[in-house]
Design a protein around this motif. Structure first.
Motif, PDB file in Angstrom:
ATOM      1  N   TYR A 229       0.863  -1.182   0.000  1.00 31.19           N
ATOM      2  CA  TYR A 229       0.000   0.000   0.000  1.00 31.19           C
ATOM      3  C   TYR A 229       0.902   1.235   0.000  1.00 31.19           C
ATOM      4  CZ  TYR A 229      -3.121  -3.708   1.466  1.00 31.19           C
ATOM      5  OH  TYR A 229      -3.804  -4.902   1.526  1.00 31.19           O
ATOM      6  N   PRO A 230       0.966   1.961  -1.136  1.00 39.48           N
ATOM      7  CA  PRO A 230       1.897   3.094  -1.254  1.00 39.48           C
ATOM      8  C   PRO A 230       1.746   4.072  -0.101  1.00 39.48           C
ATOM      9  CG  PRO A 230       0.905   2.591  -3.381  1.00 39.48           C
ATOM     10  CD  PRO A 230       0.189   1.743  -2.364  1.00 39.48           C
ATOM     11  N   ASN A 237      -7.669  -2.102   5.186  1.00 36.55           N
ATOM     12  CA  ASN A 237      -6.867  -3.318   5.238  1.00 36.55           C
ATOM     13  C   ASN A 237      -5.882  -3.261   6.410  1.00 36.55           C
ATOM     14  OD1 ASN A 237      -7.760  -4.446   2.567  1.00 36.55           O
ATOM     15  ND2 ASN A 237      -6.830  -2.552   1.840  1.00 36.55           N
ATOM     16  N   ALA A 238      -5.428  -4.419   6.833  1.00 39.36           N
ATOM     17  CA  ALA A 238      -4.361  -4.462   7.830  1.00 39.36           C
ATOM     18  C   ALA A 238      -3.095  -3.854   7.227  1.00 39.36           C
ATOM     19  CB  ALA A 238      -4.107  -5.898   8.262  1.00 39.36           C
ATOM     20  N   PRO A 239      -2.191  -3.348   8.052  1.00 40.75           N
ATOM     21  CA  PRO A 239      -0.953  -2.759   7.525  1.00 40.75           C
ATOM     22  C   PRO A 239      -0.202  -3.727   6.629  1.00 40.75           C
ATOM     23  CG  PRO A 239      -1.195  -2.241   9.847  1.00 40.75           C
ATOM     24  CD  PRO A 239      -2.281  -3.234   9.514  1.00 40.75           C
ATOM     25  N   GLY A 240       0.462  -3.163   5.605  1.00 38.52           N
ATOM     26  CA  GLY A 240       1.163  -3.980   4.628  1.00 38.52           C
ATOM     27  C   GLY A 240       2.667  -3.788   4.653  1.00 38.52           C
ATOM     28  N   ASP A 241       3.298  -4.063   3.517  1.00 37.43           N
ATOM     29  CA  ASP A 241       4.755  -4.104   3.437  1.00 37.43           C
ATOM     30  C   ASP A 241       5.414  -2.748   3.684  1.00 37.43           C
ATOM     31  OD1 ASP A 241       4.646  -6.800   2.854  1.00 37.43           O
ATOM     32  OD2 ASP A 241       4.630  -6.488   0.683  1.00 37.43           O
ATOM     33  N   VAL A 242       4.786  -1.659   3.236  1.00 41.02           N
ATOM     34  CA  VAL A 242       5.400  -0.339   3.428  1.00 41.02           C
ATOM     35  C   VAL A 242       5.431   0.009   4.914  1.00 41.02           C
ATOM     36  CG1 VAL A 242       5.257   2.115   2.871  1.00 41.02           C
ATOM     37  CG2 VAL A 242       4.718   0.413   1.116  1.00 41.02           C
ATOM     38  N   THR A 243       4.334  -0.257   5.615  1.00 40.73           N
ATOM     39  CA  THR A 243       4.313  -0.048   7.061  1.00 40.73           C
ATOM     40  C   THR A 243       5.356  -0.923   7.734  1.00 40.73           C
ATOM     41  OG1 THR A 243       1.946   0.455   6.984  1.00 40.73           O
ATOM     42  CG2 THR A 243       2.874  -0.085   9.127  1.00 40.73           C
ATOM     43  N   ASP A 261       0.185  -6.324  -6.754  1.00 38.98           N
ATOM     44  CA  ASP A 261       0.741  -5.154  -7.435  1.00 38.98           C
ATOM     45  C   ASP A 261       1.850  -5.555  -8.400  1.00 38.98           C
ATOM     46  OD1 ASP A 261      -0.201  -2.358  -6.233  1.00 38.98           O
ATOM     47  OD2 ASP A 261      -0.239  -3.845  -4.638  1.00 38.98           O
ATOM     48  N   LYS A 262       1.915  -4.823  -9.486  1.00 34.04           N
ATOM     49  CA  LYS A 262       2.977  -5.004 -10.477  1.00 34.04           C
ATOM     50  C   LYS A 262       4.046  -3.954 -10.199  1.00 34.04           C
ATOM     51  CE  LYS A 262       3.696  -5.016 -15.514  1.00 34.04           C
ATOM     52  NZ  LYS A 262       3.024  -4.746 -16.823  1.00 34.04           N
ATOM     53  N   LEU A 263       4.956  -4.266  -9.279  1.00 34.78           N
ATOM     54  CA  LEU A 263       6.030  -3.332  -8.933  1.00 34.78           C
ATOM     55  C   LEU A 263       7.195  -3.544  -9.888  1.00 34.78           C
ATOM     56  CD1 LEU A 263       6.099  -3.407  -5.016  1.00 34.78           C
ATOM     57  CD2 LEU A 263       4.826  -1.898  -6.554  1.00 34.78           C
ATOM     58  N   GLN A 264       7.354  -2.617 -10.816  1.00 30.47           N
ATOM     59  CA  GLN A 264       8.390  -2.780 -11.831  1.00 30.47           C
ATOM     60  C   GLN A 264       9.748  -2.270 -11.366  1.00 30.47           C
ATOM     61  OE1 GLN A 264       7.161  -2.977 -15.933  1.00 30.47           O
ATOM     62  NE2 GLN A 264       5.477  -1.597 -15.468  1.00 30.47           N
ATOM     63  N   ARG A 265       9.771  -1.657 -10.202  1.00 34.28           N
ATOM     64  CA  ARG A 265      11.034  -1.281  -9.573  1.00 34.28           C
ATOM     65  C   ARG A 265      10.861  -1.445  -8.068  1.00 34.28           C
ATOM     66  NH1 ARG A 265       8.863   3.193 -11.757  1.00 34.28           N
ATOM     67  NH2 ARG A 265      10.344   3.110 -13.467  1.00 34.28           N
ATOM     68  N   ALA A 266      11.976  -1.594  -7.385  1.00 30.17           N
ATOM     69  CA  ALA A 266      11.899  -1.764  -5.936  1.00 30.17           C
ATOM     70  C   ALA A 266      11.349  -0.499  -5.291  1.00 30.17           C
ATOM     71  CB  ALA A 266      13.276  -2.078  -5.376  1.00 30.17           C
ATOM     72  N   ASP A 267      10.459  -0.682  -4.319  1.00 31.58           N
ATOM     73  CA  ASP A 267      10.037   0.422  -3.464  1.00 31.58           C
ATOM     74  C   ASP A 267      10.955   0.382  -2.246  1.00 31.58           C
ATOM     75  OD1 ASP A 267       8.754   2.446  -2.165  1.00 31.58           O
ATOM     76  OD2 ASP A 267       6.856   1.394  -1.896  1.00 31.58           O
ATOM     77  N   VAL A 268      11.715   1.447  -2.021  1.00 29.11           N
ATOM     78  CA  VAL A 268      12.701   1.459  -0.943  1.00 29.11           C
ATOM     79  C   VAL A 268      12.197   2.333   0.195  1.00 29.11           C
ATOM     80  CG1 VAL A 268      15.102   1.873  -0.305  1.00 29.11           C
ATOM     81  CG2 VAL A 268      14.535   1.159  -2.639  1.00 29.11           C
ATOM     82  N   LYS A 269      12.023   1.723   1.355  1.00 29.31           N
ATOM     83  CA  LYS A 269      11.588   2.439   2.550  1.00 29.31           C
ATOM     84  C   LYS A 269      12.459   2.002   3.718  1.00 29.31           C
ATOM     85  CE  LYS A 269       7.952   4.669   0.843  1.00 29.31           C
ATOM     86  NZ  LYS A 269       8.237   4.402  -0.572  1.00 29.31           N
ATOM     87  N   ASN A 270      12.999   2.985   4.454  1.00 28.79           N
ATOM     88  CA  ASN A 270      13.819   2.688   5.632  1.00 28.79           C
ATOM     89  C   ASN A 270      14.943   1.711   5.277  1.00 28.79           C
ATOM     90  OD1 ASN A 270      14.692   2.702   8.288  1.00 28.79           O
ATOM     91  ND2 ASN A 270      13.196   1.177   8.974  1.00 28.79           N
ATOM     92  N   SER A 271      15.541   1.936   4.108  1.00 24.71           N
ATOM     93  CA  SER A 271      16.637   1.100   3.606  1.00 24.71           C
ATOM     94  C   SER A 271      16.235  -0.345   3.337  1.00 24.71           C
ATOM     95  CB  SER A 271      17.834   1.121   4.572  1.00 24.71           C
ATOM     96  OG  SER A 271      18.351   2.418   4.689  1.00 24.71           O
ATOM     97  N   THR A 272      14.943  -0.576   3.176  1.00 25.62           N
ATOM     98  CA  THR A 272      14.440  -1.916   2.867  1.00 25.62           C
ATOM     99  C   THR A 272      13.910  -1.946   1.439  1.00 25.62           C
ATOM    100  OG1 THR A 272      13.789  -2.272   5.172  1.00 25.62           O
ATOM    101  CG2 THR A 272      12.786  -3.698   3.520  1.00 25.62           C
ATOM    102  N   TYR A 273      14.333  -2.939   0.672  1.00 23.33           N
ATOM    103  CA  TYR A 273      13.845  -3.118  -0.691  1.00 23.33           C
ATOM    104  C   TYR A 273      12.545  -3.930  -0.659  1.00 23.33           C
ATOM    105  CZ  TYR A 273      18.654  -1.901  -2.095  1.00 23.33           C
ATOM    106  OH  TYR A 273      19.855  -1.278  -2.276  1.00 23.33           O
ATOM    107  N   ILE A 274      11.491  -3.403  -1.295  1.00 21.93           N
ATOM    108  CA  ILE A 274      10.191  -4.076  -1.320  1.00 21.93           C
ATOM    109  C   ILE A 274       9.876  -4.497  -2.751  1.00 21.93           C
ATOM    110  CG2 ILE A 274       7.728  -3.894  -0.790  1.00 21.93           C
ATOM    111  CD1 ILE A 274       8.447  -1.568   1.101  1.00 21.93           C
ATOM    112  N   PHE A 275       9.482  -5.777  -2.928  1.00 18.49           N
ATOM    113  CA  PHE A 275       9.178  -6.320  -4.246  1.00 18.49           C
ATOM    114  C   PHE A 275       7.808  -6.999  -4.246  1.00 18.49           C
ATOM    115  CE2 PHE A 275      13.854  -6.910  -3.645  1.00 18.49           C
ATOM    116  CZ  PHE A 275      14.290  -5.978  -4.578  1.00 18.49           C
ATOM    117  N   GLN A 276       7.154  -7.006  -5.416  1.00 15.39           N
ATOM    118  CA  GLN A 276       5.948  -7.794  -5.639  1.00 15.39           C
ATOM    119  C   GLN A 276       5.787  -7.997  -7.138  1.00 15.39           C
ATOM    120  OE1 GLN A 276       1.180  -7.831  -4.522  1.00 15.39           O
ATOM    121  NE2 GLN A 276       2.554  -6.714  -3.185  1.00 15.39           N
ATOM    122  N   ALA A 277       5.272  -9.170  -7.547  1.00 11.80           N
ATOM    123  CA  ALA A 277       5.291  -9.569  -8.964  1.00 11.80           C
ATOM    124  C   ALA A 277       3.899  -9.874  -9.508  1.00 11.80           C
ATOM    125  CB  ALA A 277       6.212 -10.774  -9.162  1.00 11.80           C
ATOM    126  N   LYS A 278       2.963  -8.933  -9.336  1.00 12.03           N
ATOM    127  CA  LYS A 278       1.602  -9.041  -9.860  1.00 12.03           C
ATOM    128  C   LYS A 278       0.916 -10.311  -9.342  1.00 12.03           C
ATOM    129  CE  LYS A 278      -1.617  -6.983 -12.299  1.00 12.03           C
ATOM    130  NZ  LYS A 278      -2.794  -7.453 -11.538  1.00 12.03           N
TER     131      LYS A 278
END
Length: 550
Positions: A229-230, A237-243, A261-278
């Motif tokens: 959840y950007p 919804n319950a908290p997700g990967d960004v939280t 979600d179709k994440l075509q690039r890593a979402d980086v939060k708090n130095s953590t790389y987040i991925f998801q492949a549709k």
């Protein structure tokens, strides 16, 4: 996690390299000698939300046989250069394709074994089946199921192992499993009646220090089924990967699922790389990393290391697009076609053939498609929701019916309908139920469920109902075109999942008038289609003004 890791991980590559060399130059062993900087190359491959798609579709897309070919290619490439590969699934293997559903997803786990998965976390749809089925699936799998926040309610013991360690050329990688606590409200009540789903973020806060400090894990991967959840805006919804990334220090990588979600690039939060492949195995996510480190740099057996993402891509599994060739439409792969692995095809074809014979029986005719698109059936009144609700109302001999939009999973296509078509629309095996309510009780109930809005699985579809919601207040309610009388009894048709409090609807299952008919929703829909065939799609299009939400 070292301070160095956090200070350089999100900097420019030149600064990163400079810091790494400074670290190497400053390092000394216990006797004053210098230590050599080491580098681990490793690749994380991942999929999520497979939902029974073990076989290619009619266009030749998807399928585990082609996925096997792609994964084997990448393994050979990476290992030839001295690197290592991890293959992870973020859950929801179950539910969505009748060929898989009627065989308890056994072909899916056979395919995953042959592809060589290293670990899988549990999705909420793993709990569409009773727990004994899920535990049987765990035995079928040649890889561990990981979930650190699912406990037996009585014994307070974990149902599955919380994490596992993978040794990559001496570097310890910990894979921590986490499942959305929303499973408690979106899974069938009977399937989770003795289970507790703890808050996933709080669970990670407890476990990550254990992995880092007590077990000397160098790299922590959270393998989650929580949703992306950007900006951590997860709504109802319950908290997700960004939280999770923002609130929990020490997680290096999050491989996720659930929101598809179709994440075509890593979402980086708090130095953590987040991925998801549709979803559906449409893509295999590929993340190539370098991990720079020194052994025992702090003198206490703990490494200081820097993790750097080198490249990330979503690799399509024979996905196609239409082009015009001599004035005719032709479907071609968007990238080079991937051949299917023959051994996987041979292993899975008997399951596909067996199910195909059972599911091709005709169920009726429909003149035009009734869309089951997620955004449509979870966003407002829809013709397919109207059809299903009418079928359930008729079978239960009820005055009205209510169904949840999240129970509608696919289009009902035009033309000759098969049993497979019906089961694809309603794959969960939900039982049709009914309950007798007074007008006053019914009004209160509908006010609660009709207030659920947005793109939500809990959005209600109605049959034989007209209503107006102004904010959270029900200001108009007609059943069969007549105002509801507060003391009159009304029979409400509803599926077992919703009646038991699914999607946070009020629980009706303890009402003394509650009856489970013993008919599954798909059987009820199939019977209705046969009786009223050929169906006219226009007959089910919602009438403007019947359902109004202001």
């Amino acid at each position: 996690m070292s301070a160095l890791h956090f200070s350089v991980k999100r900097t420019y590559p030149l600064l990163l390299i400079l810091c790494v060399f400074l670290l190497a130059g400053c390092a000394t062993d216990h006797n004053g000698g210098s230590k050599q900087m080491k580098v681990l190359d490793f690749t994380v491959l991942h999929t999520n939300d497979n939902h029974g798609k073990f076989w290619r579709n009619k266009k030749g897309e998807l399928g585990m046989a082609a996925r096997k070919t792609l994964v084997d290619r990448i393994r050979r490439e990476v290992e030839a250069k001295g690197g290592r590969v991890l293959l992870l699934s973020a859950g929801d293997i179950n539910t969505g394709v009748p060929e898989s559903d009627i065989q308890e997803a056994k072909p899916d786990f056979i395919g995953m074994n042959m592809i060589g998965y290293d670990a899988m976390t549990l999705g909420n749809h793993e709990f569409d089946n009773p727990l004994p089925v899920l535990l049987k699936q765990e035995k079928w799998a040649n890889f561990p199921f990981v979930a650190a926040n699912i406990y037996y309610e009585d014994s307070k013991k974990l149902v599955f192992r919380p994490w596992l360690e993978k040794d990559l050329k001496g570097v310890k990688v910990g894979i921590l499993g986490l499942t959305t606590e929303d499973t408690e409200t979106i899974a069938a009540k009977d399937n989770i009646k003795n289970l507790d789903f703890l808050n996933a973020v709080d669970t990670a806060k407890a476990w990550v220090p254990v992995l880092k400090e007590d077990d000397n894990i160098d790299i922590v991967i959270a393998l989650t089924h929580m949703g992306h959840y950007p900006n951590a805006r997860h709504g109802d919804n319950a908290p997700g990967d960004v939280t999770l990334a923002k609130d929990v220090d020490g997680i290096d990588i999050i491989v996720g699922g659930h929101s598809q979600d179709k994440l075509q690039r890593a979402d980086v939060k708090n130095s953590t790389y987040i991925f998801q492949a549709k979803d559906w195995g449409k893509f295999v996510g590929r993340a190539d990393f370098k991990y720079y480190y020194l052994d025992d740099y702090d003198g206490k057996g703990k490494r200081k290391g820097v993790l750097k993402l080198i490249n990330y891509r979503l690799l399509p599994i024979n996905l196609k697009k239409p082009i015009l060739v001599n004035g005719k439409e032709k479907w071609v792969t968007i990238e080079a076609a991937i051949p299917e692995d023959k051994a996987v095809l041979k292993a899975l074809k008997p399951y596909q053939d067996k199910a195909g014979k059972l599911l091709q029986k005709p169920a009726g005719e429909l003149d035009k498609i009734l869309s089951g698109a997620r955004s449509l059936v979870r966003g407002g009144p829809a013709a397919l929701g109207n059809l299903i609700a009418r079928a359930q109302m008729a079978k239960a001999k009820a005055d009205l019916a209510i169904i949840n939009g999240g129970g509608i999973r696919a289009d009902l296509p035009a033309g000759t309908l098969t049993e497979k078509d019906v089961l694809t629309v309603q794959p969960f095996g939900n039982m049709l139920c009914y309950v007798e309510l007074t007008g006053r009780q019914l009004r209160n109930y509908i006010e609660d469920v009709a207030d659920i809005r947005g793109i939500s699985g809990g959005l209600a579809h109605f049959a034989n109902v007209k209503l107006t919601m102004e904010g959270d207040k029900l200001t108009r309610l007609l059943i069969g075109g007549k105002p509801v009388k507060k003391d009159k009894k009304y029979r409400l048709a509803i599926n077992e999942y919703s009646a038991s409090g699914g999607n946070n609807w009020p629980d009706l299952s303890e009402n003394p008038t509650f009856v489970n008919t013993g008919y599954t929703d798909a059987v009820v829909l199939k019977e209705y289609i046969k009786k009223h065939s050929p169906l006219k799609a226009a007959s089910y299009v919602p009438v403007k003004g019947d359902i109004v939400r202001k």
